[in-house]
Design a protein around this motif. Structure first.
Motif, short mmCIF file in Angstrom:
data_model
loop_
_atom_site.label_atom_id
_atom_site.label_comp_id
_atom_site.label_asym_id
_atom_site.label_seq_id
_atom_site.Cartn_x
_atom_site.Cartn_y
_atom_site.Cartn_z
N GLY A 37 0.89 -1.30 -0.06
CA GLY A 37 -0.07 0.04 -0.02
C GLY A 37 0.70 1.15 0.05
N ALA A 38 2.08 1.25 0.65
CA ALA A 38 2.82 2.61 0.83
C ALA A 38 3.22 2.73 -0.69
CB ALA A 38 4.04 2.14 1.73
N ASP A 39 3.92 1.46 -1.32
CA ASP A 39 4.52 1.49 -2.69
C ASP A 39 3.21 2.30 -3.44
OD1 ASP A 39 6.87 0.52 -2.04
OD2 ASP A 39 6.39 -1.47 -2.37
N ALA A 40 2.10 1.86 -3.55
CA ALA A 40 1.16 2.33 -4.45
C ALA A 40 0.77 3.83 -4.05
CB ALA A 40 -0.16 1.72 -4.27
N THR A 41 1.04 4.18 -2.82
CA THR A 41 0.85 5.53 -2.50
C THR A 41 1.70 6.30 -2.87
OG1 THR A 41 -0.43 4.97 -0.21
CG2 THR A 41 0.47 7.12 -0.48
N LEU A 42 3.20 5.89 -3.11
CA LEU A 42 4.00 6.46 -3.60
C LEU A 42 4.02 6.84 -4.96
CD1 LEU A 42 6.98 7.92 -3.30
CD2 LEU A 42 8.07 5.60 -3.67
N ASN A 43 3.42 5.76 -5.83
CA ASN A 43 3.26 5.98 -7.04
C ASN A 43 2.16 6.92 -7.44
OD1 ASN A 43 5.36 4.24 -7.96
ND2 ASN A 43 3.98 2.30 -7.75
N ALA A 44 1.14 6.83 -6.75
CA ALA A 44 0.01 7.94 -7.05
C ALA A 44 0.50 9.23 -6.56
CB ALA A 44 -1.07 7.37 -5.77
N ALA A 45 1.19 9.40 -5.62
CA ALA A 45 1.89 11.02 -5.33
C ALA A 45 2.67 11.30 -6.40
CB ALA A 45 2.80 10.72 -4.05
#
Length: 305
Positions: A37-45
């Motif tokens: 989830g943290a990786d996905a949040t980073l990519n979204a950012a």
């Protein structure tokens, strides 16, 4: 009597391997979901950063065009005011006409000042994103390609967004982490099983050289090895496990609703973006035709004059 002194020391080695611990297993699964989830949040950012930078760039280009238009408008109204003022002096216009022309000119001046301010503000907004101040930006080419979305189906883009949008992915992983937390808290009702092995080695030494009842003279060693299952069963914890499990369930429901909200926002933004692109391409083509017609009309008026 003889003085008998025995010196001894022991070494113990214990190894434990978890056989069954539902809380630990669920904790590992939850941590993996949190990391994803943290990786996905980073990519979204990162995607959001690219969109904000592009938006700020196009805003500056638009402000520069608006400033040029405001300057041309101010110049035109200034010339009109001068003409009306000259006509008033020879009696061809009334003072009301002069006031009207002056009001139009002052409005154009105010519009020009506002356009200058907007351009300066948007350049500062771009500086916030990039960390650099750009006094001049490269404009778009006249042959800038206007590419329609492919496939030309909004539903296809909606399905793609639901599967690949990083914000949706982040919400899904957060929900999975919350689900694993329920299992981890519920594990307080379950037993844990550990495989435990140990080895003890006892070293003794009769430093006087005399034999005791069970010890011959000189050093000696004794080694014991054991292996077994260690089962721990919780019996009563005063309702703490139930309360923590219920809290985890409510957190899971919150993450479910957050995922649903993210999905709805994603679908809404996808549909709006698709329609805006289609409409924007049509509007640009129509504006290009309008500019061409306006130029032809201006050339005709100039020739007629």
């Amino acid at each position: 009597p003889r003085n008998i002194t025995v010196r001894s020391y022991a070494l113990t080695l214990t190894a434990t391997q978890t056989v069954f611990n539902f809380a630990q297993f669920s904790g590992v699964a939850g941590a993996a979901a949190t990391a994803k989830g943290a990786d996905a949040t980073l990519n979204a950012a990162m995607q959001s950063l690219m969109i904000r930078a592009a938006t700020a760039y196009f805003a500056v280009l638009k402000d520069e065009d608006n400033l040029n238009y405001a300057l041309a408008s101010k110049t035109a109204f200034a010339q009109q005011l001068d003409q009306v003022d000259q006509q008033y002096k020879v009696g061809l216009k009334t003072i009301t006409d002069v006031y009207t022309a002056r009001a139009s000119y002052e409005t154009a001046v105010a519009t020009y000042i506002a356009a200058e301010t907007t351009l300066a503000n948007d350049k500062e907004n771009l500086r916030v994103i990039t960390g650099n101040y750009y006094d001049h930006l490269a404009p778009l080419s006249e042959a800038f390609p206007l590419i329609s979305p492919k496939p030309l189906s909004v539903e296809e883009w909606v399905r793609t967004a639901q599967l690949q949008n990083w914000s949706v992915k982040s919400a899904q992983f957060n929900m999975e982490s919350a689900r694993q937390n329920i299992r981890q808290q519920f594990a307080g009702h379950l037993p844990t099983v550990n495989l435990q092995g140990s080895m003890d080695r006892l070293y003794t030494d009769n430093i006087n050289g005399y034999r005791t009842l069970n010890q011959r003279s000189g050093p000696g060693t004794q080694t014991d090895r054991t292996i077994g299952l260690n089962i721990t069963m919780p019996l009563f914890q005063g309702g703490g496990v139930v309360a923590q499990t219920n809290q985890a369930v409510y957190s899971y429901k919150v993450s479910q609703q957050q995922l649903e909200q993210t999905l709805r926002d994603t679908v809404n933004k996808t549909r709006q973006s698709y329609l805006n692109i289609i409409a924007g391409i049509s509007k640009i083509k129509a504006d290009q035709e309008a500019v061409t017609s306006a130029i032809s009309s201006w050339e005709g008026l100039q020739a007629s004059y």
